[in-house]
Enzyme design. Structure first.
Site: not given
Ligand SMILES: *Cc1c(COP(=O)(O)O)cnc(C)c1O
Length: 400
Positions: A116, A187, A212-213, A359
């Site tokens: 990400f 992660d 939150y996912k 997606r």
């Molecule tokens: C959703 C997601 C994030 C988001 O990070 P936030 O700090 O919560 O905004 C980061 N890394 C990955 C791999 C994600 O899927």
């Protein structure tokens, strides 16, 4: 394993409008019923009545620990090994800084191009700030295992690719990294609450994730950090805030870290968000994650088969082998953005990711087979009737 169809879905536990097909819980899970009552009661019965006493009388100060313990079985770790708070990006910064210090002679942090963007920015930002010649090596996802060698200080990866749903073999990569003396950070943003995880068994040093996912903690819900318990006492956290101090209210001018993973706390927890998350995590006591994932495979296989039959112009970009996927399926199309917008208008909620990706998250707690079939039928209609060509579907919104 056979799935007891009484297990899923459990849509009655969620606040989802009738007729809505919600395939975006991989990005923002829906509210668990009663979430708004929790938020209201924190304000009305706790904040309003108890005021500052609530930190003690309502357990507010312990939330990063107590809510972490609700999460522990969901990611396969022991109690008291998780701390919560801040956002995933912040937690990643902290653990990566700790991991790099564990291998002071090595200069390479290895990650992959499926990671990400925030993870990559945070890693580069940290290594630049350190100014000690570290390098972030970004390899292709399928090359990671080959690129791990004894120059690699840290292997820092996201388990499930946010775009394609491709899943790394956590155990294999962790074992290989340990053979080379590298530290591992996982992660779990797209894994926690989607797949069974045996994090403790594989002996990874660190894990981080958001809630939150698939965990339905709501927008802005606190992130989590796991540290292998045998390591935590030797870690001096970066961003050492007062609530990670051994005795915050000693107001000592010197920092002494708290005993365990609590040292990764920084400042004041977001109490209302924590309480909503605590409520959302309660439902997982009765969920067998192995069965949940099996049902997710049933849904994704059905989705892919229906797409092949009805929407052959869209290309599957998720692995076709379900054992290599998380809980989402993705397709590529030149018209991905207007297609998704047309679907959203027809109550099928998926999302768009650059450059050309549609997606669809498949969370068996509130998505069933009939909805999967209906979603693909609606997409077929959108394509056949060229609905997506309408002007109103062309302009990209700020959040896609
Ligand atoms: C959703 C997601 C994030 C988001 O990070 P936030 O700090 O919560 O905004 C980061 N890394 C990955 C791999 C994600 O899927």
């Amino acid at each position: 394993m056979t799935i007891d169809h009484r297990d899923f879905p459990r849509r009655h536990l969620f606040d989802l409008a009738k007729g809505l097909i919600y395939l975006d819980g991989n990005s923002l899970g829906p509210p668990v019923k009663g979430s708004e009552d929790i938020a209201y009661s924190v304000i009305d019965s706790e904040w309003k009545k108890e005021l500052i006493s609530a930190w003690n009388t309502c357990g507010w100060i312990e939330l990063p620990h107590t809510v972490g313990n609700l999460l522990a079985p969901i990611i396969g770790v022991s109690l008291d090994t998780i701390s919560m708070g801040d956002t995933l990006s912040v937690k990643l910064f902290q653990v990566l800084a700790a991991a790099v210090e564990m291998r002071p002679k090595r200069k390479v942090v290895l990650t992959d191009s499926g990671n990400f963007p925030s993870d990559l920015y945070i890693a580069n930002g940290l290594l630049d700030t350190l100014g000690r010649g570290h390098q972030l090596k970004i390899t292709k996802p399928d090359q990671v295992i080959k690129k791990i060698n004894d120059e690699v200080a840290v292997v820092c990866l996201t388990h499930v690719d946010y775009r394609t749903g491709r899943k790394h073999d956590m155990a294999e990569i962790t074992t290989r990294a340990h053979e080379c003396g590298s530290v591992v950070i996982w992660d779990l943003a797209h894994s926690a609450g989607a797949l069974p995880l045996e994090l403790e068994t594989i002996q990874a040093e660190f894990a981080v994730g958001c809630t939150y996912k698939y965990l339905n903690g709501g927008p802005g819900a606190p992130a989590f950090v796991y540290v292998r318990p045998d390591l935590v006492s030797s870690i001096q956290p970066v961003m050492p805030g007062w609530l990670g101090h051994k005795k915050p209210f000693s107001m000592d001018i010197r920092y002494t870290p708290a005993k365990g993973v609590g040292r990764f706390r920084i400042g004041t927890p977001s109490v209302i968000q924590f309480k909503i998350l605590e409520h959302a995590l309660a439902l997982w006591k009765n969920v067998d994650l192995y069965k949940l994932y099996d049902q997710s495979v049933v849904l994704s296989e059905l989705f892919i088969a229906e797409m092949k039959a009805r929407c052959p112009s869209l290309e599957l970009i998720s692995p076709s082998n379900p054992t290599q996927r998380g809980s989402q399926v993705s397709f590529a199309s030149k018209h991905a953005y207007p297609l998704i917008q047309s679907l959203i208008d027809r109550k099928v909620i998926g999302d768009f990711r650059e450059p050309n990706i549609l997606r669809f998250g498949l969370a068996p707690l509130y998505v069933d087979e009939n909805q999967v079939i209906a979603a693909v039928q609606i997409l077929e209609q959108v394509i056949n009737e060229r609905v997506w060509q309408q002007d109103k579907y062309q302009t990209k919104k700020k959040v896609t």
